[in-house]
Design a protein around this motif. Structure first.
Motif, short mmCIF file in Angstrom:
data_model
loop_
_atom_site.label_atom_id
_atom_site.label_comp_id
_atom_site.label_asym_id
_atom_site.label_seq_id
_atom_site.Cartn_x
_atom_site.Cartn_y
_atom_site.Cartn_z
N ARG A 5 0.84 -1.19 0.00
CA ARG A 5 0.00 0.00 0.00
C ARG A 5 0.89 1.25 0.00
NH1 ARG A 5 -5.01 -0.72 4.06
NH2 ARG A 5 -5.80 0.88 2.63
N PRO A 6 0.38 2.37 -0.49
CA PRO A 6 1.21 3.59 -0.59
C PRO A 6 1.84 4.01 0.72
CG PRO A 6 -0.83 3.87 -1.81
CD PRO A 6 -0.96 2.57 -1.07
N ASP A 7 1.14 3.80 1.84
CA ASP A 7 1.68 4.22 3.13
C ASP A 7 2.26 3.05 3.94
OD1 ASP A 7 -0.69 2.97 3.68
OD2 ASP A 7 -1.69 4.71 4.55
N GLY A 8 2.39 1.88 3.31
CA GLY A 8 3.04 0.75 3.96
C GLY A 8 2.19 -0.02 4.96
N ARG A 9 0.91 0.32 5.08
CA ARG A 9 0.04 -0.39 6.03
C ARG A 9 -0.28 -1.80 5.56
NH1 ARG A 9 -5.29 2.14 5.98
NH2 ARG A 9 -4.52 3.35 4.21
N ALA A 10 -0.67 -2.64 6.53
CA ALA A 10 -1.28 -3.92 6.18
C ALA A 10 -2.63 -3.65 5.53
CB ALA A 10 -1.46 -4.78 7.43
N PHE A 11 -3.10 -4.58 4.73
CA PHE A 11 -4.35 -4.36 4.00
C PHE A 11 -5.56 -4.28 4.92
CE2 PHE A 11 -1.62 -5.66 0.53
CZ PHE A 11 -2.04 -4.83 -0.50
N ASP A 12 -5.47 -4.87 6.10
CA ASP A 12 -6.59 -4.83 7.04
C ASP A 12 -6.39 -3.80 8.15
OD1 ASP A 12 -4.57 -6.09 8.42
OD2 ASP A 12 -5.78 -7.78 9.10
N ALA A 13 -5.47 -2.85 7.95
CA ALA A 13 -5.16 -1.85 8.98
C ALA A 13 -5.77 -0.50 8.65
CB ALA A 13 -3.65 -1.70 9.12
N LEU A 14 -6.25 0.18 9.68
CA LEU A 14 -6.70 1.56 9.56
C LEU A 14 -5.50 2.50 9.48
CD1 LEU A 14 -9.38 1.50 12.39
CD2 LEU A 14 -9.91 1.79 9.96
N ARG A 15 -5.71 3.68 8.93
CA ARG A 15 -4.70 4.73 9.04
C ARG A 15 -4.58 5.16 10.49
NH1 ARG A 15 -6.82 8.84 4.44
NH2 ARG A 15 -8.80 7.90 5.05
N ARG A 34 -8.07 13.54 12.52
CA ARG A 34 -7.04 13.23 11.53
C ARG A 34 -6.97 11.72 11.31
NH1 ARG A 34 -2.46 16.03 9.94
NH2 ARG A 34 -2.78 17.55 11.62
N ALA A 35 -7.11 11.30 10.05
CA ALA A 35 -6.91 9.91 9.66
C ALA A 35 -5.83 9.91 8.59
CB ALA A 35 -8.20 9.31 9.11
N GLY A 36 -4.61 9.57 8.98
CA GLY A 36 -3.50 9.69 8.05
C GLY A 36 -3.32 11.14 7.64
N SER A 37 -3.41 11.41 6.34
CA SER A 37 -3.25 12.77 5.83
C SER A 37 -4.57 13.48 5.56
CB SER A 37 -2.41 12.75 4.54
OG SER A 37 -1.11 12.27 4.80
N THR A 38 -5.68 12.86 5.95
CA THR A 38 -6.99 13.53 5.86
C THR A 38 -7.30 14.18 7.20
OG1 THR A 38 -7.92 12.15 4.10
CG2 THR A 38 -9.47 13.11 5.66
N VAL A 39 -7.61 15.46 7.15
CA VAL A 39 -7.87 16.23 8.37
C VAL A 39 -9.21 16.96 8.22
CG1 VAL A 39 -7.02 17.99 9.96
CG2 VAL A 39 -5.40 16.59 8.65
N VAL A 40 -10.10 16.76 9.20
CA VAL A 40 -11.42 17.38 9.17
C VAL A 40 -11.69 18.03 10.52
CG1 VAL A 40 -13.88 17.05 8.73
CG2 VAL A 40 -12.22 15.56 7.60
N LEU A 175 -8.51 -7.11 -0.68
CA LEU A 175 -9.33 -6.17 0.07
C LEU A 175 -8.44 -5.24 0.88
CD1 LEU A 175 -12.33 -8.28 1.46
CD2 LEU A 175 -12.13 -6.99 -0.68
N ALA A 176 -8.77 -3.96 0.88
CA ALA A 176 -7.99 -2.96 1.61
C ALA A 176 -8.92 -2.09 2.44
CB ALA A 176 -7.16 -2.11 0.64
N LEU A 177 -8.57 -1.89 3.70
CA LEU A 177 -9.37 -1.08 4.61
C LEU A 177 -8.89 0.36 4.63
CD1 LEU A 177 -11.57 -1.15 6.91
CD2 LEU A 177 -9.68 -1.63 8.50
N ASP A 178 -9.83 1.30 4.66
CA ASP A 178 -9.53 2.72 4.89
C ASP A 178 -8.60 3.27 3.80
OD1 ASP A 178 -9.56 5.18 6.12
OD2 ASP A 178 -8.19 4.61 7.74
N LEU A 179 -9.16 3.48 2.62
CA LEU A 179 -8.36 3.82 1.44
C LEU A 179 -7.84 5.26 1.48
CD1 LEU A 179 -10.64 2.32 -1.37
CD2 LEU A 179 -8.84 1.19 -0.05
#
Length: 254
Positions: A5-15, A34-40, A175-179
């Protein structure tokens, strides 16, 4: 088969998730999510009246607004929604989703004739802005409800269950979690799921970009999303507890 994955996570891992409660000092409830680089930035504002069409019904209302900051992406957007033009269809669709999700978390009959407005402002976007808005929006909402309860505005618990949301994608049969955005933009199937901690589903949004998705694969996507949502609701509770909010006192116990 996708190898990484682009950020090196496991496929079943959240950011990595970070929540800063009370970030906005004016609002009754707020959190910088903040979830990874998404900030709200999510805020909850209490209004001691309901929309005109709900007056006299003895119940409350929860509504939501969603906005992308002009520089939430690498290139500045031309203008803000609502500034010289109507909100885009995407904006309207997302804010309605956020509103539906958070109304499902609350027994509106117990809220009284008042409205809580949830504002979700995306400061930085890297995929999952709608799911971050829902997950952070619940935290802001709960802070507002806690303040209302302490002020004697709520006579009984009003929360049904914690609510969160997450995305799942099908990437080259994996399958990938939290794209993140790079995954979301090329996924064969993109699914957003909103649910409660116990696994009760509120809403599913999913699209097969090419070939139809098999039912078994779809069920695996839902199961993976529900695992992520349980983790997110535990993180919500931890942040609330650290900030002095007793979530159990706001929950309706059957």
């Amino acid at each position: 088969m996708a190898s990484s994955r682009p950020d090196g996570r496991a496929f079943d891992a959240l950011r990595p998730v970070e929540m800063i409660p009370g970030f906005h000092r004016m609002a009754e409830g707020s959190v910088l999510y903040r979830a990874g680089s998404t900030v709200v930035l999510c805020t909850a504002s209490v209004d001691e009246k309901v929309p005109a069409w709900m007056e006299g019904k003895g119940k409350g209302w929860i509504t939501a607004e969603y906005q992308m900051h002009p520089r939430s992406n690498p290139v500045r957007r031309e203008s803000r929604d609502g500034r010289g033009k109507a909100p885009s269809g995407r904006t309207q669709e997302i804010q309605r989703l956020v509103g539906r999700a958070l109304r499902a978390a609350v027994d509106l009959d117990k809220l009284g004739e008042r409205q809580i407005a949830i504002d979700c402002d995306v400061l930085e976007a890297d995929g999952g802005t709608r799911t971050a808005s829902i997950t952070g929006g619940f935290v802001a909402l709960t802070f507002a409800l806690s303040k209302m309860s302490r002020a004697g505005m709520l006579k009984v618990p009003v929360l049904r269950e914690p609510v969160a949301a997450v995305s799942v994608g099908l990437l080259d049969d994996e399958l990938a979690l939290d794209l993140v955005y790079r995954e979301d933009s090329r996924a064969d199937v993109d699914l957003n799921l909103v649910a409660t901690r116990s696994g009760a589903v509120i809403e599913v949004q999913g699209t097969a970009e090419g070939a139809p998705v098999a039912r078994r694969a779809f069920q695996r996507m839902v199961d993976l999303a529900l695992t992520g949502i349980e983790t997110l609701t535990r993180a919500q509770e931890k942040v609330l507890a650290t900030a002095g909010v007793d979530l159990s006192a706001l929950l309706i116990h059957s």
